[in-house]
Scaffold this motif. Structure first.
Motif, PDB file in Angstrom:
ATOM      1  N   ARG A 198       0.821  -1.334   0.153  1.00  0.00           N
ATOM      2  CA  ARG A 198      -0.045   0.039  -0.008  1.00  0.00           C
ATOM      3  C   ARG A 198       1.043   1.341   0.010  1.00  0.00           C
ATOM      4  O   ARG A 198       1.931   1.282   0.830  1.00  0.00           O
ATOM      5  CB  ARG A 198      -0.817   0.039   1.318  1.00  0.00           C
ATOM      6  CG  ARG A 198      -1.713   1.214   1.310  1.00  0.00           C
ATOM      7  CD  ARG A 198      -2.682   1.066   2.376  1.00  0.00           C
ATOM      8  NE  ARG A 198      -2.704   1.083   3.423  1.00  0.00           N
ATOM      9  CZ  ARG A 198      -2.244   2.009   4.501  1.00  0.00           C
ATOM     10  NH1 ARG A 198      -2.876   3.336   3.901  1.00  0.00           N
ATOM     11  NH2 ARG A 198      -1.948   1.957   5.570  1.00  0.00           N
ATOM     12  N   ASP A 199       0.399   2.239  -0.813  1.00  0.00           N
ATOM     13  CA  ASP A 199       1.141   3.638  -0.854  1.00  0.00           C
ATOM     14  C   ASP A 199       0.981   4.381   0.237  1.00  0.00           C
ATOM     15  O   ASP A 199      -0.264   4.865   0.379  1.00  0.00           O
ATOM     16  CB  ASP A 199       0.826   4.350  -2.205  1.00  0.00           C
ATOM     17  CG  ASP A 199       1.583   5.465  -2.332  1.00  0.00           C
ATOM     18  OD1 ASP A 199       2.449   6.067  -1.304  1.00  0.00           O
ATOM     19  OD2 ASP A 199       1.190   6.437  -3.285  1.00  0.00           O
ATOM     20  N   VAL A 200       1.514   4.291   1.499  1.00  0.00           N
ATOM     21  CA  VAL A 200       1.343   5.032   2.698  1.00  0.00           C
ATOM     22  C   VAL A 200       1.560   6.586   2.537  1.00  0.00           C
ATOM     23  O   VAL A 200       1.014   7.279   3.240  1.00  0.00           O
ATOM     24  CB  VAL A 200       2.072   4.458   3.660  1.00  0.00           C
ATOM     25  CG1 VAL A 200       1.803   3.142   4.295  1.00  0.00           C
ATOM     26  CG2 VAL A 200       3.592   4.671   3.532  1.00  0.00           C
ATOM     27  N   GLY A 201       1.974   6.774   1.238  1.00  0.00           N
ATOM     28  CA  GLY A 201       2.338   8.376   1.233  1.00  0.00           C
ATOM     29  C   GLY A 201       1.314   9.233   0.540  1.00  0.00           C
ATOM     30  O   GLY A 201       1.159  10.231   0.307  1.00  0.00           O
ATOM     31  N   GLU A 202      -0.062   8.357   0.020  1.00  0.00           N
ATOM     32  CA  GLU A 202      -1.052   8.774  -0.604  1.00  0.00           C
ATOM     33  C   GLU A 202      -1.873   9.766   0.348  1.00  0.00           C
ATOM     34  O   GLU A 202      -2.100   9.477   1.590  1.00  0.00           O
ATOM     35  CB  GLU A 202      -2.084   7.834  -0.939  1.00  0.00           C
ATOM     36  CG  GLU A 202      -3.339   8.119  -1.334  1.00  0.00           C
ATOM     37  CD  GLU A 202      -3.663   8.930  -2.709  1.00  0.00           C
ATOM     38  OE1 GLU A 202      -4.012  10.114  -2.603  1.00  0.00           O
ATOM     39  OE2 GLU A 202      -2.924   8.511  -3.592  1.00  0.00           O
ATOM     40  N   LYS A 233      -8.760   6.805  -0.585  1.00  0.00           N
ATOM     41  CA  LYS A 233      -8.133   6.341  -1.953  1.00  0.00           C
ATOM     42  C   LYS A 233      -7.226   5.519  -2.023  1.00  0.00           C
ATOM     43  O   LYS A 233      -6.972   4.505  -2.777  1.00  0.00           O
ATOM     44  CB  LYS A 233      -7.926   7.629  -2.745  1.00  0.00           C
ATOM     45  CG  LYS A 233      -7.457   7.353  -4.095  1.00  0.00           C
ATOM     46  CD  LYS A 233      -7.257   8.663  -5.105  1.00  0.00           C
ATOM     47  CE  LYS A 233      -7.171   8.220  -6.275  1.00  0.00           C
ATOM     48  NZ  LYS A 233      -5.944   7.341  -6.707  1.00  0.00           N
ATOM     49  N   GLY A 234      -6.090   5.655  -1.125  1.00  0.00           N
ATOM     50  CA  GLY A 234      -5.064   4.826  -1.039  1.00  0.00           C
ATOM     51  C   GLY A 234      -5.138   3.483  -0.814  1.00  0.00           C
ATOM     52  O   GLY A 234      -4.741   2.520  -1.328  1.00  0.00           O
ATOM     53  N   VAL A 235      -6.300   3.251   0.299  1.00  0.00           N
ATOM     54  CA  VAL A 235      -6.734   1.820   0.629  1.00  0.00           C
ATOM     55  C   VAL A 235      -7.293   1.199  -0.581  1.00  0.00           C
ATOM     56  O   VAL A 235      -7.172   0.103  -0.872  1.00  0.00           O
ATOM     57  CB  VAL A 235      -7.575   1.936   1.875  1.00  0.00           C
ATOM     58  CG1 VAL A 235      -8.296   0.714   2.207  1.00  0.00           C
ATOM     59  CG2 VAL A 235      -6.766   2.406   3.098  1.00  0.00           C
ATOM     60  N   GLY A 240       0.152   1.581  14.100  1.00  0.00           N
ATOM     61  CA  GLY A 240       1.527   1.539  13.440  1.00  0.00           C
ATOM     62  C   GLY A 240       2.476   2.237  14.257  1.00  0.00           C
ATOM     63  O   GLY A 240       3.664   2.060  14.086  1.00  0.00           O
ATOM     64  N   GLY A 241       1.966   2.954  15.403  1.00  0.00           N
ATOM     65  CA  GLY A 241       3.084   3.682  16.347  1.00  0.00           C
ATOM     66  C   GLY A 241       2.536   3.357  17.550  1.00  0.00           C
ATOM     67  O   GLY A 241       2.247   2.335  18.104  1.00  0.00           O
ATOM     68  N   THR A 242       2.624   4.354  18.398  1.00  0.00           N
ATOM     69  CA  THR A 242       1.916   4.303  19.898  1.00  0.00           C
ATOM     70  C   THR A 242       1.194   5.637  20.345  1.00  0.00           C
ATOM     71  O   THR A 242       1.374   6.363  20.845  1.00  0.00           O
ATOM     72  CB  THR A 242       3.346   4.193  20.858  1.00  0.00           C
ATOM     73  OG1 THR A 242       4.042   5.526  20.454  1.00  0.00           O
ATOM     74  CG2 THR A 242       4.024   3.067  20.737  1.00  0.00           C
ATOM     75  N   ALA A 243      -0.023   5.171  19.666  1.00  0.00           N
ATOM     76  CA  ALA A 243      -0.856   6.228  19.630  1.00  0.00           C
ATOM     77  C   ALA A 243      -1.401   6.617  21.335  1.00  0.00           C
ATOM     78  O   ALA A 243      -1.848   7.915  21.372  1.00  0.00           O
ATOM     79  CB  ALA A 243      -2.374   5.964  19.049  1.00  0.00           C
ATOM     80  N   PHE A 244      -1.307   5.935  22.004  1.00  0.00           N
ATOM     81  CA  PHE A 244      -1.307   6.191  23.573  1.00  0.00           C
ATOM     82  C   PHE A 244      -0.673   7.396  23.969  1.00  0.00           C
ATOM     83  O   PHE A 244      -1.017   7.710  25.274  1.00  0.00           O
ATOM     84  CB  PHE A 244      -1.436   4.904  24.301  1.00  0.00           C
ATOM     85  CG  PHE A 244      -0.219   4.224  24.346  1.00  0.00           C
ATOM     86  CD1 PHE A 244       1.104   4.607  25.057  1.00  0.00           C
ATOM     87  CD2 PHE A 244       0.133   3.053  23.655  1.00  0.00           C
ATOM     88  CE1 PHE A 244       2.271   4.150  25.068  1.00  0.00           C
ATOM     89  CE2 PHE A 244       1.371   2.563  23.456  1.00  0.00           C
ATOM     90  CZ  PHE A 244       2.420   3.138  24.265  1.00  0.00           C
ATOM     91  N   GLN A 245       0.489   7.243  23.436  1.00  0.00           N
ATOM     92  CA  GLN A 245       1.313   8.642  23.825  1.00  0.00           C
ATOM     93  C   GLN A 245       0.466  10.082  23.750  1.00  0.00           C
ATOM     94  O   GLN A 245       1.025  11.007  24.015  1.00  0.00           O
ATOM     95  CB  GLN A 245       2.580   8.490  23.190  1.00  0.00           C
ATOM     96  CG  GLN A 245       3.553   7.349  23.514  1.00  0.00           C
ATOM     97  CD  GLN A 245       4.819   7.845  22.779  1.00  0.00           C
ATOM     98  OE1 GLN A 245       4.944   7.264  21.630  1.00  0.00           O
ATOM     99  NE2 GLN A 245       5.740   8.060  23.855  1.00  0.00           N
ATOM    100  N   SER A 246      -0.613   9.999  22.656  1.00  0.00           N
ATOM    101  CA  SER A 246      -1.210  11.205  22.621  1.00  0.00           C
ATOM    102  C   SER A 246      -2.251  11.379  23.695  1.00  0.00           C
ATOM    103  O   SER A 246      -2.717  12.750  23.694  1.00  0.00           O
ATOM    104  CB  SER A 246      -1.776  11.229  21.280  1.00  0.00           C
ATOM    105  OG  SER A 246      -3.045  10.096  21.242  1.00  0.00           O
ATOM    106  N   LEU A 247      -2.462  10.598  24.544  1.00  0.00           N
ATOM    107  CA  LEU A 247      -3.578  10.774  25.742  1.00  0.00           C
ATOM    108  C   LEU A 247      -2.947  11.344  26.925  1.00  0.00           C
ATOM    109  O   LEU A 247      -1.649  11.163  27.204  1.00  0.00           O
ATOM    110  CB  LEU A 247      -4.172   9.493  25.783  1.00  0.00           C
ATOM    111  CG  LEU A 247      -4.867   8.788  24.743  1.00  0.00           C
ATOM    112  CD1 LEU A 247      -5.264   7.439  25.078  1.00  0.00           C
ATOM    113  CD2 LEU A 247      -5.935   9.678  23.988  1.00  0.00           C
TER     114      LEU A 247
END
Length: 249
Positions: free
Chosen positions: A70-74, A79-81, A186-193
Motif C-alpha cells: 500500500r502506498d502510505v504516502g497517498e 483512496k490509497g486503501v 502503526g505507532g504508539t497512539a496512547f502517547q497522545s493521551l
C-alpha cells in the motif's frame, strides 16, 4: 463455479484452529499464501506450517504470491486503501487463474478473523466474476489479548469501543466510554493521551512463541511499551500488537 473460503486461523498459535477451519482447509482445491516481504516472512511460514500439519488429502495445491504494498504516502487515506485493495484483488485473480480453470474451491488463511479489522471480504467482493463466499470465523487478537492478561473486556453493563491507532491519535479519548480496544496502531497512539487515570494491557506477537505482554498504569508502563516495541521491531523487522485502555471510574 468458484468458491472462495476465508478461514480465520487465530493469532499465531496453530492450536487456535477450530475444527471448522481444519475441515475447510482440507476441502480446498487451492490455498493462497500471501508473501509480505522478508520482514514478515514469519506470517507466511506460519501458514505453511498450518498447511503441512493439517492437510490430509494430498490433493490440495498451494500457491504463493507477493502481496502488493500500500502506498502510505497517498494524501487521501481512503483512496490509497481502495487502490491497494484493487491491486490485491488483481493479485488474487491472477494467482487463482494460474491454477484453476474457472471453478473449484479456493481458500485464504486469514490472520485472526475475516470480519474484524481485516479487508479480505471487501477485497473478495472486487473479484470478477464474483465467487461464492464462505467465512470460517477465527479467534481474534482481542480475544487472545484478554485471555493472555486474564482480563474481562467489558465492565458489567458497560460498552466498549474497538478503534484504530490513527483514529485515537486524531480524535482523542471517545466521550462516554471507559474501555477502548486499539488495533492497527502503526505507532504508539496512547502517547497522545493524558495518562492520568488510564491503565493499559498491551500484547505483541499474540499466540506466537515471541508473545510479549505488559500491563499497568499508562503513565508508568507506556514508556516501557515504547521501548519494547522499538526493540522488537528491530529484532523481527515487523511487529503486530494491540492493546486495551481502561479509565478508572
Amino acid at each position: 463455479m468458484l468458491t472462495l473460503s476465508l478461514i480465520g486461523i487465530g493469532c499465531g498459535d496453530p492450536a487456535q484452529l477450530t475444527r471448522a477451519a481444519v475441515d475447510a482447509i482440507n476441502a480446498a482445491d487451492l490455498i493462497l499464501i500471501p508473501r509480505k516481504g522478508t520482514a514478515k516472512s514469519d506470517l507466511a511460514d506460519l501458514r505453511r506450517t498450518i498447511c503441512a500439519d493439517v492437510l490430509a488429502n494430498g490433493k490440495t495445491a498451494i500457491a504463493e504470491f507477493d502481496l502488493p504494498v500500500r502506498d502510505v504516502g497517498e494524501a487521501d487515506y481512503r483512496k490509497g486503501v481502495d487502490d491497494w485493495h484493487d491491486a490485491v484483488a488483481a493479485a488474487w485473480s491472477e494467482t487463482i487463474a494460474g491454477h484453476l480453470e474457472g471453478e473449484g474451491k479456493v481458500a485464504l488463511l486469514i490472520w485472526g478473523d475475516p470480519s474484524l479489522y481485516d479487508s479480505s471480504l471487501r477485497i473478495a467482493r472486487r473479484l470478477n466474476p464474483l465467487p461464492t463466499l464462505e467465512v470460517v470465523p477465527g479467534i481474534t487478537s482481542i480475544q487472545a489479548l484478554c485471555a493472555a492478561h486474564t482480563l474481562p473486556l467489558n465492565d458489567i453493563g458497560e460498552p466498549f469501543l474497538v478503534t484504530t491507532g490513527r483514529r485515537l491519535r486524531e480524535q482523542g479519548w471517545p466521550q462516554g466510554l471507559d474501555t477502548v480496544v486499539v488495533m492497527l496502531d502503526g505507532g504508539t497512539a496512547f502517547q497522545s493521551l493524558d495518562p492520568v487515570g488510564l491503565h493499559i494491557w498491551w500484547g505483541a506477537y499474540l499466540g506466537m512463541p515471541d508473545q510479549f505482554l505488559l500491563s499497568g498504569a499508562l503513565a508508568e508502563v507506556g514508556p516501557r511499551i515504547v521501548m519494547a516495541r522499538k526493540e522488537a521491531r528491530e529484532r523481527h523487522g515487523w511487529i503486530m500488537d494491540s492493546y486495551i485502555l481502561k479509565r478508572e471510574r
